[in-house]
Design a protein around this motif. Structure first.
Motif, short mmCIF file in Angstrom:
data_model
loop_
_atom_site.label_atom_id
_atom_site.label_comp_id
_atom_site.label_asym_id
_atom_site.label_seq_id
_atom_site.Cartn_x
_atom_site.Cartn_y
_atom_site.Cartn_z
N GLN A 114 0.89 -1.13 0.08
CA GLN A 114 0.14 -0.05 0.01
C GLN A 114 0.79 1.46 -0.05
OE1 GLN A 114 -2.71 -0.35 3.24
NE2 GLN A 114 -3.77 -2.01 2.24
N PHE A 115 0.64 2.22 -1.14
CA PHE A 115 1.28 3.17 -1.16
C PHE A 115 0.87 4.37 -0.08
CE2 PHE A 115 2.07 1.49 -5.35
CZ PHE A 115 3.44 1.85 -5.44
N ARG A 116 2.00 4.82 0.50
CA ARG A 116 1.58 6.24 1.15
C ARG A 116 1.69 7.39 0.44
NH1 ARG A 116 5.48 8.66 6.18
NH2 ARG A 116 4.08 10.42 6.65
N TYR A 117 2.09 7.44 -0.64
CA TYR A 117 2.23 8.54 -1.60
C TYR A 117 1.86 8.02 -2.89
CZ TYR A 117 4.65 10.85 2.24
OH TYR A 117 4.83 11.30 3.40
N PRO A 118 0.60 7.72 -3.31
CA PRO A 118 0.24 7.12 -4.66
C PRO A 118 0.55 7.89 -5.92
CG PRO A 118 -1.79 7.87 -3.48
CD PRO A 118 -0.46 8.00 -2.48
N ASP A 119 0.49 9.16 -5.81
CA ASP A 119 0.84 9.96 -6.91
C ASP A 119 1.50 11.31 -6.53
OD1 ASP A 119 -0.94 12.04 -5.99
OD2 ASP A 119 -2.58 10.99 -6.52
N TYR A 120 1.98 12.33 -7.48
CA TYR A 120 2.94 13.29 -7.05
C TYR A 120 2.10 14.19 -6.49
CZ TYR A 120 0.39 15.91 -10.95
OH TYR A 120 -0.54 16.39 -11.59
N ARG A 121 0.69 14.38 -6.60
CA ARG A 121 0.09 15.56 -5.47
C ARG A 121 0.31 15.18 -3.91
NH1 ARG A 121 -3.39 13.29 -9.24
NH2 ARG A 121 -3.53 14.57 -11.13
N ALA A 122 0.14 13.60 -3.80
CA ALA A 122 0.32 13.54 -2.47
C ALA A 122 1.70 13.69 -1.94
CB ALA A 122 -0.03 12.09 -2.16
N GLY A 123 2.73 13.20 -2.63
CA GLY A 123 4.32 13.59 -2.29
C GLY A 123 4.59 15.01 -2.19
N TYR A 124 4.54 15.72 -3.57
CA TYR A 124 4.96 17.13 -3.73
C TYR A 124 3.99 18.08 -2.82
CZ TYR A 124 8.26 16.04 -7.21
OH TYR A 124 9.42 15.40 -7.79
N GLY A 125 2.80 17.66 -2.51
CA GLY A 125 1.75 18.23 -1.73
C GLY A 125 2.32 18.61 -0.34
N ALA A 143 3.56 21.92 1.29
CA ALA A 143 3.09 22.51 2.58
C ALA A 143 4.31 22.81 3.58
CB ALA A 143 2.27 21.51 3.25
N ARG A 144 5.39 21.96 3.70
CA ARG A 144 6.18 22.27 4.55
C ARG A 144 6.98 23.71 4.17
NH1 ARG A 144 8.95 15.99 5.21
NH2 ARG A 144 7.25 15.19 6.30
N GLU A 145 7.48 23.46 2.85
CA GLU A 145 7.84 24.89 2.09
C GLU A 145 7.12 26.20 2.55
OE1 GLU A 145 11.00 26.59 -0.32
OE2 GLU A 145 10.78 24.25 -0.02
#
Length: 295
Positions: free
Chosen positions: A271-282, A286-288
């Motif tokens: 099971q992916f924690r970050y299934p697409d680029y929006r989840a990961g880069y999002g 947010a941290r940025e």
């Protein structure tokens, strides 16, 4: 899944205990006795037994590689990005390590590879069974390492990663924020995997293998949404203020144009924690934003 087959904790060597290998080793510690091999052991994670050795030094390996290993994760990064660097990292280092093994034979070898072994440049989907005949010498060396692992006599699993990104691998995001990325439209397809899922997939599959469950001999480890590079850049620009593109901004990727299928990995139950680029880069964006708002 916990490793259950042997009453004692399995002994696992992570050869190449750098950023990714170190995270894999750290996670494996929950259920195994883990050894981390690298030249400079100061950054081997806590809880991992450090093994100070150079994979280019056969005698050193003979003296220092632990005996009676249950599994090996071979996770090397070239020290130089040319044919020699790739040959040393993916072929000669593995040859030397295999020659240094002693005691009982490992039950699994996991070889970390790359989707760069696929030469497809026509937007097509590629699977683990797609033809691999890379035109670049670097891809050819990686494929040579895969073949060496498969012919080692140890049950082997090849992990082909797409482009790894995450908090410790910010190059692409930084380029977009600074205006140094301005791809053509439509840009080639790109494929990526968040570093958290990259480590998690290896740990999941290896624990499956050591618990007695069957796993395949090859997995593409990439997220669930191949996407054209210009679409990713355009989305990032809608999420956070970015500099205007500079005159010499990069206009494309470096890995052709293909879509990597992760259906075999999904079918394994991972099971992916970050299934697409929006989840990961999002999450990274947010941290940025939070960092930019600090006084």
């Amino acid at each position: 899944m916990a490793i259950k087959e042997h009453p004692s904790r399995p002994r696992i060597l992570v050869a190449g205990c750098g950023s990714l290998g170190g995270e894999i080793a750290r996670r494996l510690c929950a259920n195994a006795e883990v050894f981390g091999l690298r030249r400079n052991i100061s950054r081997v994670p806590e809880g991992v037994h450090p093994v100070a050795a150079d994979l280019m030094q056969p005698q050193q390996l003979q003296e220092r590689v632990p005996a009676d290993l249950d599994a090996i994760v071979y996770c090397l990064t070239p020290s130089q990005y040319d044919d020699k660097g790739y040959a040393d990292a993916y072929v000669h280092g593995l040859q030397n390590l295999l020659a240094a093994l002693s005691g009982r034979a490992p039950r699994r070898l996991v070889f970390i590879s790359s989707t760069s072994v696929y030469p497809q440049d026509d937007d097509s989907w590629v699977t683990e069974d797609s033809p691999c005949n890379p035109s670049r010498a670097t891809g050819q060396r990686i494929l040579e390492g895969e073949q060496l692992a498969r012919q080692s006599g140890i049950p082997s699993t090849v992990i082909r990663y797409s482009g790894i990104y995450g908090p410790s691998r910010r190059r692409f995001l930084s380029e977009v924020l600074e205006g140094r990325m301005n791809p053509s439209q439509p840009a080639p397809y790109s494929n990526r995997i968040h570093e958290d899922d990259a480590a998690g997939a290896v740990v999941y599959l290896l624990e499956q293998a050591l618990s007695g469950a069957g796993i395949e001999d090859t997995y593409i480890v990439s997220d669930c949404e191949p996407v054209r590079l210009d679409e990713v850049v355009a989305w990032v620009r809608t999420q956070i203020s970015c500099a205007e593109p500079v005159a010499d901004a990069r206009t494309g990727g470096r890995a052709g144009s293909k879509r990597c299928s992760n259906q075999r990995l999904l079918a394994s139950g991972f099971q992916f924690r970050y299934p697409d680029y929006r989840a990961g880069y999002g999450e990274m964006i947010a941290r940025e934003r939070a960092n930019n708002q600090r006084p």
